[in-house]
Design a protein around this motif. Structure first.
Motif, short mmCIF file in Angstrom:
data_model
loop_
_atom_site.label_atom_id
_atom_site.label_comp_id
_atom_site.label_asym_id
_atom_site.label_seq_id
_atom_site.Cartn_x
_atom_site.Cartn_y
_atom_site.Cartn_z
N ILE A 1 -2.80 11.23 15.37
CA ILE A 1 -2.12 10.38 14.40
C ILE A 1 -2.52 10.61 13.22
N LEU A 2 -1.58 10.92 12.24
CA LEU A 2 -1.66 10.88 10.72
C LEU A 2 -1.05 9.73 10.27
N VAL A 3 -1.97 8.91 9.36
CA VAL A 3 -1.71 7.40 8.69
C VAL A 3 -1.16 7.82 7.58
N LEU A 4 -0.13 7.06 7.21
CA LEU A 4 0.36 7.26 5.85
C LEU A 4 0.04 5.68 5.14
N THR A 5 -0.62 5.68 3.93
CA THR A 5 -0.85 4.41 3.41
C THR A 5 -0.91 4.29 1.93
N ALA A 6 -0.47 3.11 1.29
CA ALA A 6 -0.38 3.11 -0.19
C ALA A 6 -1.76 2.17 -0.37
N LYS A 7 -2.56 1.83 0.66
CA LYS A 7 -3.74 1.22 0.11
C LYS A 7 -4.75 2.25 -0.20
N SER A 8 -5.30 1.92 -1.38
CA SER A 8 -6.11 3.07 -1.63
C SER A 8 -7.78 2.66 -1.51
N THR A 9 -7.99 1.54 -1.17
CA THR A 9 -9.39 1.09 -1.11
C THR A 9 -9.94 1.64 0.05
N VAL A 10 -11.48 1.94 -0.19
CA VAL A 10 -12.11 2.79 0.87
C VAL A 10 -12.18 1.84 2.27
N GLU A 11 -12.40 0.53 2.02
CA GLU A 11 -12.44 -0.21 3.28
C GLU A 11 -11.05 0.01 4.03
N ASP A 12 -9.84 0.14 3.46
CA ASP A 12 -8.69 0.50 4.18
C ASP A 12 -8.72 1.59 4.92
N ARG A 13 -9.14 2.59 4.23
CA ARG A 13 -9.11 4.15 4.90
C ARG A 13 -10.16 3.87 6.24
N VAL A 14 -11.28 3.41 5.97
CA VAL A 14 -12.19 3.28 6.90
C VAL A 14 -11.63 2.49 8.06
N SER B 1 -0.66 -2.00 -7.25
CA SER B 1 -0.83 -0.58 -7.19
C SER B 1 -0.17 0.02 -5.94
N HIS B 2 -0.18 -0.97 -4.75
CA HIS B 2 0.34 -0.64 -3.55
C HIS B 2 1.83 -0.83 -3.84
N GLU B 3 2.26 -1.87 -4.44
CA GLU B 3 3.96 -2.00 -4.68
C GLU B 3 4.41 -0.91 -5.35
N LEU B 4 3.56 -0.31 -6.40
CA LEU B 4 4.08 0.71 -7.40
C LEU B 4 4.33 2.07 -6.84
N ARG B 5 3.11 2.21 -5.52
CA ARG B 5 2.98 3.51 -5.03
C ARG B 5 3.99 3.58 -4.12
N THR B 6 4.73 2.64 -3.46
CA THR B 6 5.86 2.80 -2.61
C THR B 6 6.78 3.33 -3.12
N PRO B 7 7.74 2.84 -4.14
CA PRO B 7 8.69 3.53 -5.00
C PRO B 7 8.39 4.89 -5.24
N LEU B 8 7.17 5.12 -5.72
CA LEU B 8 6.79 6.39 -6.19
C LEU B 8 6.76 7.34 -5.13
N THR B 9 6.16 7.26 -3.92
CA THR B 9 6.38 8.01 -2.84
C THR B 9 7.45 8.47 -2.61
N VAL B 10 8.52 7.45 -2.50
CA VAL B 10 9.78 7.61 -2.32
C VAL B 10 10.44 8.67 -3.23
N MET B 11 10.22 8.21 -4.37
CA MET B 11 10.84 9.19 -5.58
C MET B 11 10.14 10.63 -5.35
N ARG B 12 8.79 10.60 -5.28
CA ARG B 12 8.44 12.09 -4.98
C ARG B 12 8.91 12.82 -3.92
N SER B 13 8.82 12.19 -2.81
CA SER B 13 9.39 12.73 -1.54
C SER B 13 11.02 13.27 -1.66
N GLN B 14 11.90 12.52 -2.53
CA GLN B 14 13.11 12.89 -2.84
C GLN B 14 13.21 13.91 -3.80
#
Lengths: 242, 462
Positions: free
Chosen positions: A94-107, B247-260
């Motif tokens: 399983i490869l997780v995609l996440t927009a959460k960048s904190t270390v805690e989230d990744r761990v 940052s999360h909210e901004l990352r999501t549209p960025l991810t879509v744009m980057r992949s597109q």
């Protein structure tokens, strides 16, 4: 509804003749489609679903070698899906995609049973590299050789050959070539190259990329009738077999 | 160490105790001296008076001088204190001269009574080897000189001084030790506070100083400190949450744009696909713009940079105008909007912001209302306040979500909200606007029945 399995066009990855199946669970439709398309180009059979519930159902009922799982999903949270799948002894990587960048989230993700994670926004080349590495861990025979025309690059031994003539590259030249080959037929911008080869996430304002592309050209194109590395004026570079 | 308050406190304590001790010692010494010397004077005066009375009696009875002399001698002999007595007749002859004075010495030589006085008492320091107190009384029956050594009165005082001199260092030592102990005791708590305060950084804001059982100054310092840390903790957590969310909210549209865009750079892409990708990226750009604009608005509000206008706003007029717009917004889902003729309600504030607040609430009602449903707008005056209600008969909000519905970026269903084009800031902004106008915003809801948002604003003072 799960999208019907999209058959890859070429370059098929397989375990003794069977296709390698990958499930993509991502609620951003455009993103999910781009990922699926790219994975298909690499030769995988891909299913796409847009919410956690469907993702869980499909991952439980069908045997996937790998699941690309977004964490923030409607209906059922990605972490929850992950936990349930592991509890049900689903063996897929399983490869997780996440927009959460904190270390805690990744761990937290890794503890819950993810095999790897990728922080959004990511480059497709990186996604593909991680997918391949995970599949290798899964015991799936992965060709370690990238091939464009008569140019070959072995990502394990780092050997580069063209027309069975061995080519010596420096470390940076090698990274640049791997990136170009992983993105064959795709234009790479200078900034993308700078980010992925040198790790610069800003406008460097230098012509380092051009210089290295020229070194690489000398190494792999000089003395061969067909040029593989092309400059796309005003945009960047492309490696293609045409 | 010598500059610490603890040391200075102990030092001051010692100095104060020592000074007090010295003053009290001197005061006692002085008091005893005065009392004793007054009593000596009294004794001397009494003796003088007795002698004069005796002399007068002897003259009256015409006793022999010898009898009188013997009587006085006896009296003096039995008197417990050593006394020197000398009596001169009125005609200037020596009548009585106590033996302890010796043959050569006369008391008269030490006392010089002015002519206009008949009594004088003074201390003589030149008499032999010790001080004496000498009284002179001139009467018609003769002059009486009577002296007693001052030893009897200075001895107790001197004794006392010696005791004090021994006691002094002892008192100072006890005061210093006690002061140091007290200072240490009160400062050990403060040191604890200092230790913890030094440990506390942005990453350790969960730490608290152990509460002090008593309600003294230290206890107050600790609870004040803990309160402050709690507030810091809360605002840090909020800030961290906010930036993580943003940052999360901004990352999501960025991810879509980057992949597109990565897909778009494929040399084999068709013209039609390319157009689709460009349209998608445009969508994402618009979404990011909306997020950034709303974030900027909230950030300005947070830092107080957004200066709200203070003008009289007719809410009735405003809600009617907003109603017209909301009919258009709601028509995409065939939702009916109702508004009873609103009264004139004047509040003071920023019309543009209040309009935005209303639009955000209506937008929310449309998003979560059901197709062909109804949105009810209402405005009235209640308890001297303006009350605006925006109700829908849509999907409603669960108990669990209701508590967080005004939090930034909180969405009950992210995927659904994203499809509807929401960024999760509309209600936060509505809340912020209501609050900066001195008002409140609240919500009541039932799942599958609908929600009602209520804004209460203070009326403009006339």
């Amino acid at each position: 509804m799960a999208k019907k399995t999209q058959r890859p066009e070429k370059n098929q990855h397989s375990i003794s003749g069977d296709l390698i199946h990958i499930l993509v669970v991502e609620d951003e439709r455009h993103l999910a489609d781009s990922i699926a398309r790219r994975l298909q180009e690499e030769g995988y059979a891909v299913d796409v679903v847009h919410d956690g519930e469907e993702g869980f159902q499909l991952a439980s009922s069908k045997k996937y070698q790998l699941i690309v799982l977004d964490l923030l999903l409607p209906k059922r949270d990605g972490l929850h899906v992950l936990r349930e799948l592991r509890r049900n002894r689903v063996q897929s990587m399983i490869l997780v995609l996440t927009a959460k960048s904190t270390v805690e989230d990744r761990v937290e993700g890794l503890r819950t049973g993810a095999d790897d994670y990728l922080l959004k926004p990511f480059a497709f080349a990186e996604l593909i590299a991680r997918v391949e590495s995970l599949l290798r861990r899964q015991g799936v025979e992965q060709s370690t050789i990238l091939r464009v025309a008569d140019l070959e690059l072995d990502i394990e031994t780092r050997n580069v050959r063209r027309s069975s003539r061995s080519i010596h590259l420096t470390a940076k030249e090698y990274l640049l070539l791997e990136l170009l080959m992983r993105n064959k037929n795709r234009i790479l911008t200078r900034r993308e190259i700078a980010e992925q080869v040198w790790g610069y996430n800003f406008d460097t304002g230098t012509n380092v990329v051009d210089v290295y592309v020229n070194y690489l050209r000398k190494a792999i194109d000089e003395g061969f009738p067909k040029r593989l590395i092309h400059t796309v004026r005003g945009v960047g570079f492309i490696l293609k077999d045409e | 160490m010598f500059r610490s308050i603890r040391f200075r406190l102990a030092l001051w304590y010692t100095i104060v105790v020592a000074t007090t001790f010295v003053f009290v010692s001197l005061a006692i010494y002085e008091y005893i001296n005065r009392t004793l010397s007054a009593s000596l004077d009294q004794t001397i005066t009494n003796e003088v008076r007795w002698i004069i009375t005796r002399l007068e009696k002897s003259k009256l009875r015409s006793e022999s001088r010898q009898t009188t002399r013997e009587d006085i001698f006896e009296h003096a002999g039995f008197f417990p204190v050593k006394e020197y007595i000398e009596i001169w007749d009125s005609n200037g002859t020596l009548f009585y001269h106590s033996a302890n004075l010796g043959d050569e010495d006369t008391l008269a030589a030490y006392a010089h009574l002015p002519l206009d006085q008949t009594f004088q008492i003074s201390t003589i320091t030149t008499f032999r080897n010790h001080d004496i107190r000498l009284a002179v009384q001139k009467t018609p029956v003769g002059s009486v000189f009577l002296a007693m050594p001052t030893e009897s009165i200075t001895a107790p005082g001197n004794q006392l001084l010696r005791i004090f001199a021994w006691l002094g260092p002892l008192v100072i030592i006890v005061a210093a030790v006690g002061g140091a102990y007290l200072a240490r005791k009160s400062f050990s708590k403060i040191n604890q506070v200092i230790d913890i305060a030094q440990r506390i950084t942005a990453d350790r804001l969960y730490d608290r100083i152990p509460e002090h059982p008593t309600d003294d100054e230290i206890g107050k310092i600790i609870s004040t400190f803990n309160d402050m840390i709690s507030r810091l903790d809360a605002s840090f957590t909020q800030m961290k949450q906010f930036s993580a969310d943003a940052s999360h909210e901004l990352r999501t549209p960025l991810t879509v744009m980057r992949s597109q865009l990565e897909t778009a750079l494929n040399s084999k892409i068709t013209h039609l696909e390319l157009k689709k990708i460009i349209a998608n990226c445009l969508d994402e750009t618009l979404r990011m713009s909306a997020i950034i604009e709303n974030l900027l608005l909230l950030a300005k509000g947070d830092t107080g940079q957004d200066h709200l206008k203070q003008e009289k706003v007719d809410l009735g007029k405003l809600i009617r105008e907003t109603y017209d717009e909301s009919v258009i917004i709601a028509s995409q889902k065939s939702i009916t909007v109702t508004l009873d003729s609103p009264p004139h309600v004047i509040v003071s504030g920023d019309e543009q912001r209040l309009h935005q607040m209303l639009l955000n609430l209506i937008d929310n009602a449309v998003k979560y209302g059901r197709d062909r449903g109804t949105i009810f707008l209402r405005l009235n005056k209640e308890d001297g306040m303006a009350k605006i209600r925006v109700a829908d008969d849509g999907i409603g909000i669960s108990e669990h979500d209701m508590a967080r519905i005004f939090d930034r970026f909180y969405r009950v269903d992210r995927a659904r909200s994203r499809e509807l084009g929401g960024v999760g800031l509309g209600l936060s902004i509505a809340k912020w606007i209501a609050e900066t106008h001195g008002g409140t915003i609240g919500v009541a809801s039932k799942v599958d029945k609908g929600s009602e948002f209520t804004v209460i604003l203070p009326l403009s003072p006339q």
